[in-house]
Design an enzyme around this catalytic site. Structure first.
Site, short mmCIF file in Angstrom:
data_model
loop_
_atom_site.label_atom_id
_atom_site.label_comp_id
_atom_site.label_asym_id
_atom_site.label_seq_id
_atom_site.Cartn_x
_atom_site.Cartn_y
_atom_site.Cartn_z
N GLU A 37 0.84 -1.20 0.00
CA GLU A 37 0.00 0.00 0.00
C GLU A 37 0.87 1.25 0.00
OE1 GLU A 37 -2.37 2.55 3.40
OE2 GLU A 37 -2.46 0.37 3.54
N LYS A 126 -10.57 -3.07 8.13
CA LYS A 126 -9.37 -2.85 8.93
C LYS A 126 -9.77 -2.08 10.17
CE LYS A 126 -7.18 1.51 7.82
NZ LYS A 126 -6.07 2.26 7.23
#
Length: 205
Positions: A37, A126
């Protein structure tokens, strides 16, 4: 036992620049990471995303984090990114990511936020910031979430405490400053990556 070729640990390279990103990503891939990411508040994040997609085709799930707007989703899609990570729940962002066929990890803190994300098409969640809640909170949250939905802990996860989050019910984790800090050496990234992969493997041994 989990397949070690698809370990659900996301490397969060906040602050990385296009001049150094390929060296660090190569070290991460060699260590066993498969999800990378690039947060949008990193220098020229678009260039970094495009370069790793071009340099390492088929070697991982590459995308961007701190995605806050639909425009950023569209921009990431135009670069070939396949993963969207958000710090918050924005139904429009989640839906647009789904329209592009991207994997989305939607940031949530409560059961209400988690279910709003799922209702809008998020395939994974998340918990952020995880360190403020702790593994016991994960256990409580998992009791009401659909069993098949992956939940990653993000924020404060280290090689030493990774097993606590996994034991509590997390599928994996997103790893930021304990894996990469802007300006650190590639050797440092490689060593930290190996420590996390070893901790993961030790848990499932």
């Amino acid at each position: 036992m989990h397949d070690s070729t698809d370990i659900p640990l996301i490397a969060i390279l906040r602050g990385i620049d296009p001049e150094t990103v390929l060296h660090h990503v190569e070290a991460l891939l060699e260590a066993g990471f498969t999800a990378i990411e690039i947060p949008t508040n990193s220098p020229r994040w678009q260039q970094s995303v495009a370069s790793i997609i071009s340099a390492f085709p088929g070697r991982g799930l590459f995308g961007a984090g701190t995605i806050l707007t639909v425009d950023q989703v569209d921009e990431l899609a135009s670069l070939g990114g396949k993963m969207v990570v958000t710090p918050n729940i924005n139904p429009a962002v989640i839906r647009r990511s789904g329209e592009h066929g991207m994997k989305i990890y939607a940031g949530c803190a409560t059961a209400t936020e988690a279910f709003i994300a799922l209702e809008n098409g998020a395939q994974a969640l998340k918990l952020f910031p995880a360190s403020c809640f702790g593994p016991a909170y994960v256990s409580a949250l998992k009791a009401v979430l659909p069993a098949h939905i992956p939940l990653l802990a993000v924020g404060g996860v280290t090689p030493e405490n990774l097993h606590d989050w996994l034991k509590a019910g997390c599928t994996g984790a997103g790893l930021g400053s304990d894996l990469y800090r802007a300006g650190q050496s590639v050797e440092d990234t490689r060593a930290r990556a190996r420590a996390f992969i070893t901790a993961w493997q030790d848990y499932y041994r």
